[in-house]
Design a protein around this motif. Sequence first.
Motif, mmCIF file in Angstrom:
data_model
loop_
_atom_site.group_PDB
_atom_site.id
_atom_site.type_symbol
_atom_site.label_atom_id
_atom_site.label_comp_id
_atom_site.label_asym_id
_atom_site.label_seq_id
_atom_site.Cartn_x
_atom_site.Cartn_y
_atom_site.Cartn_z
ATOM 1 N N ALA A 1 0.851 -1.186 0.000
ATOM 2 C CA ALA A 1 0.000 0.000 0.000
ATOM 3 C C ALA A 1 0.891 1.242 0.000
ATOM 4 O O ALA A 1 2.093 1.166 0.273
ATOM 5 C CB ALA A 1 -0.909 -0.010 1.217
ATOM 6 N N SER A 2 0.316 2.384 -0.310
ATOM 7 C CA SER A 2 1.063 3.635 -0.246
ATOM 8 C C SER A 2 1.605 3.819 1.173
ATOM 9 O O SER A 2 0.933 3.510 2.151
ATOM 10 C CB SER A 2 0.162 4.817 -0.619
ATOM 11 N N THR A 3 2.819 4.323 1.249
ATOM 12 C CA THR A 3 3.483 4.473 2.541
ATOM 13 C C THR A 3 2.701 5.411 3.454
ATOM 14 O O THR A 3 2.288 6.495 3.055
ATOM 15 C CB THR A 3 4.907 5.011 2.342
ATOM 16 N N ASN A 4 2.492 4.967 4.681
ATOM 17 C CA ASN A 4 1.882 5.813 5.699
ATOM 18 C C ASN A 4 2.991 6.601 6.393
ATOM 19 O O ASN A 4 3.939 6.009 6.922
ATOM 20 C CB ASN A 4 1.154 4.959 6.738
ATOM 21 N N GLN A 5 2.899 7.912 6.381
ATOM 22 C CA GLN A 5 3.914 8.745 7.018
ATOM 23 C C GLN A 5 3.344 9.354 8.299
ATOM 24 O O GLN A 5 2.348 10.065 8.268
ATOM 25 C CB GLN A 5 4.404 9.839 6.076
ATOM 26 N N LEU A 6 3.995 9.053 9.404
ATOM 27 C CA LEU A 6 3.586 9.549 10.707
ATOM 28 C C LEU A 6 4.643 10.517 11.230
ATOM 29 O O LEU A 6 5.822 10.418 10.879
ATOM 30 C CB LEU A 6 3.420 8.387 11.692
ATOM 31 N N SER A 7 4.235 11.449 12.071
ATOM 32 C CA SER A 7 5.159 12.417 12.660
ATOM 33 C C SER A 7 5.008 12.405 14.173
ATOM 34 O O SER A 7 3.897 12.252 14.706
ATOM 35 C CB SER A 7 4.892 13.824 12.123
ATOM 36 N N VAL A 8 6.134 12.571 14.854
ATOM 37 C CA VAL A 8 6.144 12.599 16.302
ATOM 38 C C VAL A 8 7.277 13.527 16.747
ATOM 39 O O VAL A 8 8.275 13.676 16.038
ATOM 40 C CB VAL A 8 6.325 11.171 16.867
ATOM 41 N N GLN A 9 7.117 14.157 17.887
ATOM 42 C CA GLN A 9 8.158 15.027 18.418
ATOM 43 C C GLN A 9 8.975 14.264 19.465
ATOM 44 O O GLN A 9 8.413 13.750 20.442
ATOM 45 C CB GLN A 9 7.558 16.283 19.057
ATOM 46 N N VAL A 10 10.295 14.183 19.216
ATOM 47 C CA VAL A 10 11.181 13.462 20.126
ATOM 48 C C VAL A 10 12.313 14.393 20.533
ATOM 49 O O VAL A 10 13.187 14.724 19.726
ATOM 50 C CB VAL A 10 11.760 12.184 19.473
ATOM 51 N N GLN A 11 12.296 14.827 21.773
ATOM 52 C CA GLN A 11 13.301 15.772 22.272
ATOM 53 C C GLN A 11 14.592 15.042 22.634
ATOM 54 O O GLN A 11 14.574 13.906 23.134
ATOM 55 C CB GLN A 11 12.764 16.516 23.497
ATOM 56 N N TYR A 12 15.715 15.692 22.360
ATOM 57 C CA TYR A 12 17.025 15.164 22.725
ATOM 58 C C TYR A 12 17.102 15.078 24.241
ATOM 59 O O TYR A 12 16.745 16.023 24.946
ATOM 60 C CB TYR A 12 18.114 16.073 22.166
ATOM 61 N N ILE A 13 17.578 13.961 24.775
ATOM 62 C CA ILE A 13 17.518 13.736 26.213
ATOM 63 C C ILE A 13 18.302 14.785 26.998
ATOM 64 O O ILE A 13 17.872 15.219 28.071
ATOM 65 C CB ILE A 13 17.991 12.306 26.570
ATOM 66 N N LEU A 14 19.456 15.253 26.460
ATOM 67 C CA LEU A 14 20.220 16.278 27.165
ATOM 68 C C LEU A 14 19.487 17.611 27.173
ATOM 69 O O LEU A 14 19.556 18.363 28.156
ATOM 70 C CB LEU A 14 21.615 16.421 26.548
ATOM 71 N N ASP A 15 18.788 17.918 26.088
ATOM 72 C CA ASP A 15 17.970 19.132 26.064
ATOM 73 C C ASP A 15 16.859 19.038 27.102
ATOM 74 O O ASP A 15 16.519 20.020 27.776
ATOM 75 C CB ASP A 15 17.368 19.351 24.675
ATOM 76 N N TYR A 16 16.300 17.844 27.230
ATOM 77 C CA TYR A 16 15.238 17.633 28.219
ATOM 78 C C TYR A 16 15.782 17.827 29.630
ATOM 79 O O TYR A 16 15.156 18.488 30.465
ATOM 80 C CB TYR A 16 14.657 16.226 28.060
ATOM 81 N N ILE A 17 16.961 17.245 29.879
ATOM 82 C CA ILE A 17 17.565 17.383 31.210
ATOM 83 C C ILE A 17 17.888 18.845 31.507
ATOM 84 O O ILE A 17 17.600 19.361 32.591
ATOM 85 C CB ILE A 17 18.827 16.509 31.316
ATOM 86 N N ASN A 18 18.499 19.515 30.511
ATOM 87 C CA ASN A 18 18.857 20.924 30.714
ATOM 88 C C ASN A 18 17.637 21.795 30.958
ATOM 89 O O ASN A 18 17.642 22.681 31.824
ATOM 90 C CB ASN A 18 19.643 21.442 29.501
ATOM 91 N N SER A 19 16.572 21.551 30.170
ATOM 92 C CA SER A 19 15.361 22.356 30.347
ATOM 93 C C SER A 19 14.707 22.060 31.686
ATOM 94 O O SER A 19 14.141 22.957 32.335
ATOM 95 C CB SER A 19 14.371 22.092 29.202
ATOM 96 N N SER A 20 14.809 20.809 32.163
ATOM 97 C CA SER A 20 14.244 20.448 33.464
ATOM 98 C C SER A 20 15.011 21.134 34.587
ATOM 99 O O SER A 20 14.421 21.623 35.564
ATOM 100 C CB SER A 20 14.257 18.934 33.655
#
Length: 232
Positions: A202-221
């Motif tokens: 079938a035609s390719t299903n394209q999905l999108s998701v937001q995945v933050q870099y773990i160090l950016d997450y730690i720094n922002s936390s």
Amino acid sequence: MFFHVIFRCIINCEPKISPSVKLSIQSQCYGPQCSNISSYQWILYEQNTSATNSDNVWRKRKDLQFITTTPLDSSSIVIKEDSLDCGKFYRLAVFVQTMDGQQGMSAHDISIASPPTNGTCSITPSNGTSLMTVFNLSCSDWESESKPLSYRFQYQLQNGLHGLLYDGSNSSVSSWLPSGNFSWNYTVKVNVTVTDKNGVSASTNQLSVQVQYILDYINSSITLHMNNIHAF
């Protein structure tokens, strides 16, 4: 008549063939006149619905010489991959003639498989963090006459290549995902391909998701935590 001709399929020989695989057919002659055959001529017909009524009609494909890798006057024929349409019916015929003018023909009906339809694929949650969040990718309700189906889950890399998450018969998979590019708001694109047992996708299903870099997450936390401390 002192000979008859039959077809022997060499490649792509399922009852419903895959349009993404080349089709190889060889003619075979039986009878005392076979050694005297002087010419072969291959013709391909496509089944269409009549413009005036609902009857099916067979129309000659005029581009056969452009979709084959073999001459149309040889004893065998190879039709290139991706030359025949999904869900269509074709009739391949070969006409032969001997040196003394005797004629014969043989025809072979071809049914092209249709891709899986009517299903959906999804990914949850819609955002998360690399190496921390487990994402669930799943597909459901896909219909096909040619089961079992297989599922391929891939994520796109920045260099145009793909990373493989899973390729098999399971319709769902749980996995970490790499972080997205900061300039793309951490978006990661995931491609899902659903394929039947004949290799028709079938035609390719394209999905999108937001995945933050773990160090950016730690720094922002940490920053958020420090701001909360200073607020008091």
